[in-house]
Design a protein around this motif. Structure first.
Motif, short mmCIF file in Angstrom:
data_model
loop_
_atom_site.label_atom_id
_atom_site.label_comp_id
_atom_site.label_asym_id
_atom_site.label_seq_id
_atom_site.Cartn_x
_atom_site.Cartn_y
_atom_site.Cartn_z
N LYS A 53 31.36 25.26 27.40
CA LYS A 53 32.28 25.40 28.56
C LYS A 53 33.45 24.43 28.42
O LYS A 53 34.58 24.75 28.74
CB LYS A 53 31.54 25.09 29.86
CG LYS A 53 30.70 26.23 30.31
CD LYS A 53 30.64 26.35 31.83
CE LYS A 53 30.09 27.73 32.17
NZ LYS A 53 28.90 27.69 33.00
N PHE A 54 33.15 23.24 27.94
CA PHE A 54 34.17 22.18 27.91
C PHE A 54 35.17 22.39 26.77
O PHE A 54 36.35 22.11 26.93
CB PHE A 54 33.49 20.82 27.77
CG PHE A 54 34.36 19.68 28.16
CD1 PHE A 54 34.52 19.34 29.50
CD2 PHE A 54 35.05 18.95 27.21
CE1 PHE A 54 35.35 18.30 29.88
CE2 PHE A 54 35.88 17.91 27.58
CZ PHE A 54 36.03 17.57 28.91
N THR A 55 34.68 22.87 25.63
CA THR A 55 35.55 22.91 24.45
C THR A 55 35.91 24.33 24.00
O THR A 55 36.85 24.52 23.24
CB THR A 55 34.85 22.26 23.23
OG1 THR A 55 33.67 23.03 22.93
CG2 THR A 55 34.48 20.83 23.50
N GLY A 56 35.12 25.30 24.43
CA GLY A 56 35.33 26.66 23.93
C GLY A 56 34.67 26.87 22.57
O GLY A 56 34.61 28.00 22.07
N GLU A 70 35.85 17.46 16.47
CA GLU A 70 35.83 18.92 16.34
C GLU A 70 37.02 19.59 17.04
O GLU A 70 37.44 20.66 16.64
CB GLU A 70 34.52 19.49 16.90
CG GLU A 70 33.27 19.04 16.15
CD GLU A 70 33.31 19.38 14.65
OE1 GLU A 70 33.73 20.49 14.31
OE2 GLU A 70 32.91 18.52 13.85
N THR A 71 37.52 18.95 18.11
CA THR A 71 38.61 19.60 18.86
C THR A 71 39.97 18.99 18.54
O THR A 71 41.00 19.57 18.86
CB THR A 71 38.40 19.43 20.39
OG1 THR A 71 38.39 18.02 20.68
CG2 THR A 71 37.11 20.05 20.86
N GLY A 72 39.96 17.80 17.96
CA GLY A 72 41.22 17.12 17.67
C GLY A 72 41.82 16.48 18.92
O GLY A 72 42.97 16.04 18.92
N GLN A 73 41.05 16.46 20.00
CA GLN A 73 41.59 15.90 21.25
C GLN A 73 40.68 14.84 21.83
O GLN A 73 39.46 14.97 21.74
CB GLN A 73 41.73 17.01 22.28
CG GLN A 73 42.96 17.82 22.06
CD GLN A 73 42.98 19.05 22.92
OE1 GLN A 73 42.19 19.18 23.85
NE2 GLN A 73 43.87 19.96 22.59
N ARG A 74 41.31 13.85 22.47
CA ARG A 74 40.50 12.84 23.14
C ARG A 74 39.79 13.47 24.34
O ARG A 74 40.38 14.27 25.06
CB ARG A 74 41.42 11.70 23.60
CG ARG A 74 40.63 10.54 24.04
CD ARG A 74 41.35 9.25 24.27
NE ARG A 74 40.34 8.32 24.76
CZ ARG A 74 39.52 7.65 23.97
NH1 ARG A 74 39.60 7.76 22.67
NH2 ARG A 74 38.59 6.86 24.49
N ILE A 75 38.52 13.14 24.52
CA ILE A 75 37.73 13.78 25.56
C ILE A 75 37.60 12.85 26.76
O ILE A 75 37.28 11.67 26.59
CB ILE A 75 36.30 14.08 25.01
CG1 ILE A 75 36.37 14.91 23.72
CG2 ILE A 75 35.42 14.72 26.06
CD1 ILE A 75 36.94 16.29 23.88
N SER A 76 37.82 13.38 27.96
CA SER A 76 37.57 12.58 29.16
C SER A 76 36.06 12.56 29.36
O SER A 76 35.44 13.60 29.62
CB SER A 76 38.26 13.19 30.38
OG SER A 76 37.58 12.79 31.54
N ARG A 77 35.49 11.38 29.26
CA ARG A 77 34.03 11.28 29.35
C ARG A 77 33.57 11.66 30.76
O ARG A 77 32.54 12.29 30.94
CB ARG A 77 33.59 9.86 29.00
CG ARG A 77 33.93 9.50 27.55
CD ARG A 77 33.56 8.08 27.22
NE ARG A 77 33.95 7.17 28.28
CZ ARG A 77 33.19 6.18 28.72
NH1 ARG A 77 32.03 5.96 28.19
NH2 ARG A 77 33.62 5.40 29.68
N LYS A 78 34.39 11.30 31.75
CA LYS A 78 34.04 11.61 33.13
C LYS A 78 34.01 13.13 33.32
O LYS A 78 33.07 13.68 33.88
CB LYS A 78 35.10 11.00 34.04
CG LYS A 78 34.60 10.61 35.39
CD LYS A 78 35.75 10.16 36.27
CE LYS A 78 36.47 8.95 35.75
NZ LYS A 78 37.70 8.63 36.49
N ALA A 79 35.05 13.79 32.83
CA ALA A 79 35.13 15.25 32.99
C ALA A 79 33.97 15.93 32.28
O ALA A 79 33.36 16.87 32.80
CB ALA A 79 36.46 15.76 32.48
N PHE A 80 33.61 15.44 31.09
CA PHE A 80 32.50 16.06 30.37
C PHE A 80 31.19 15.83 31.11
O PHE A 80 30.36 16.74 31.25
CB PHE A 80 32.40 15.54 28.92
CG PHE A 80 31.26 16.21 28.19
CD1 PHE A 80 31.44 17.47 27.64
CD2 PHE A 80 30.01 15.62 28.13
CE1 PHE A 80 30.38 18.14 27.03
CE2 PHE A 80 28.95 16.27 27.52
CZ PHE A 80 29.13 17.53 26.96
#
Ligand code: BTN
Length: 345
Positions: A169-172, A236-246
């Motif tokens: 859901k988060f990354t597709g 894997e996504t090349g983007q910084r992930i918001s830990r809170k959002a995940f």
């Protein structure tokens, strides 16, 4: 360290994000001096909170850092059962150990232990879990399902399905589950689960669902022994992930799947697990309690054990690690104890 007073100040500033709160107002609400408020604001700034200060109007919260403290996470939670109480630590030996201790002391279903880093993060089979600060997610969930202990492994499978769904859901991206509960992206491990149970013969007292998800760690930061086999969502996504959002998505998926499991039992969980694992018919090498088995994966048993077709007949493996093999011909015949030889032809 974020203190209770810091949490209270942040809560006030968050209540009306566009407004200023004077130092005097805050001090009055918290029943402390203005000087101590000023000191805590200075501390919060050092901890990454952007707080505007005006001598005439007071303080205003502009931006919060990506921290997983109760005051950061709770207002955003969309869950009912999970996260009603969050025990937050900047660093801890292991969130699982802490959750276990809290559960023994009576902590309720749905309480969470979250840490920004772990000094002795524990993996399956006595391994270490790499837990650097502020990059990944280290979470333990206390559950008290009213089921017999034999059902505990289904909770583990359920958590693996929920984690895989959250990643998708988060990354597709579409993760696979590797038996028993590793979450893989492009063949590399992005998340692992360590579930621990406290029970008597016919009743579970509690389950600790330990979840580690590699979010922002860079490939070269991993210890050498796991570098080849581990990955992170950032990689894997090349983007910084918001830990809170995940974390919010993960808790939502976990709550959804836990409700499905409690209401409908094992079938939907096993079906989702099988869909994600695509293990049927694959040649595998299994390491279990010092033995190595080679065979074709036939299925997942209703209790989560792996069923293998080996040259010795059917074998149920309840715990261990597997390696996928592309073809049976690539798999050297090997006996379970290393002395005899299993023929695969
Ligand atoms: C595995 O070996 O795949 C399981 C890893 C589980 C790691 C998580 S991180 C949060 C929780 N606390 C621990 O000490 N371990 C689990």
């Amino acid at each position: 360290m974020i203190t209770i007073m810091d949490e209270e100040i942040l809560q006030l500033l968050r209540e009306n994000p566009s407004a200023f709160f004077s130092g005097e107002q805050i001090a009055k609400q918290l029943k402390v001096t203005r000087t101590s408020i000023w000191k805590r604001v200075r501390h919060l700034r050092a901890a990454g909170y952007e707080i505007e200060a005006s001598t005439r109007s007071g303080y205003r919260l502009i931006r919060s850092p990506d921290r997983l403290s109760s005051s950061e996470v709770k207002p955003l939670l969309g869950t009912h059962r999970l996260g009603r109480k969050i025990h937050y630590f900047q660093t801890i030996d292991s969130t699982n150990s802490k959750a276990y201790e809290l559960a023994l002391g009576g902590a309720e279903e749905g309480e969470l232990v979250i840490a920004e880093s772990q000094e002795k993060g524990r993996g399956r089979l006595g391994r270490h879990w790499f837990s650097p600060p502020f990059l990944n997610l280290y979470l333990s969930v206390i559950l008290r399902p009213k089921i017999p202990p034999q059902g505990a492994s289904l909770i583990t499978l359920m958590a693996a399905v929920a984690t895989a769904d959250a990643v998708q859901k988060f990354t597709g991206l579409v993760p696979l589950i590797k038996w028993p509960n590793d979450i893989l992206l492009r063949g590399r491990k992005v998340a692992g689960l360590l579930n621990e149970i406290h029970s008597e013969v016919d009743r579970i007292h509690f389950v600790i669902l330990g979840m580690g998800v590699n979010l922002n760690v860079d490939g070269k930061m991993f210890p050498k022994d796991v570098r080849r086999v581990a990955t992170s969502l950032k990689k894997e996504t090349g983007q910084r992930i918001s830990r809170k959002a995940f974390l919010l998505v993960l808790l939502q998926e976990l709550e959804r799947w836990y409700a499905v499991f409690l209401k409908e039992g094992s079938s939907p969980v096993l079906k989702a697990w099988r869909d994600r694992a695509q293990i049927k018919g694959r040649p595998v090498k299994v390491h279990s309690f010092g033995e190595t088995w080679i065979g074709i994966a036939v299925d997942l048993d209703s209790d989560g054990a792996l069923i293998l077709e080996t040259a010795w007949g059917k074998k149920r493996v309840v715990a261990g690690d597997i390696e996928y093999k592309n073809k049976m011909s690539n798999v050297k015949p090997q006996s379970p104890n290393g002395k005899n030889t299993i023929s695969n032809s």
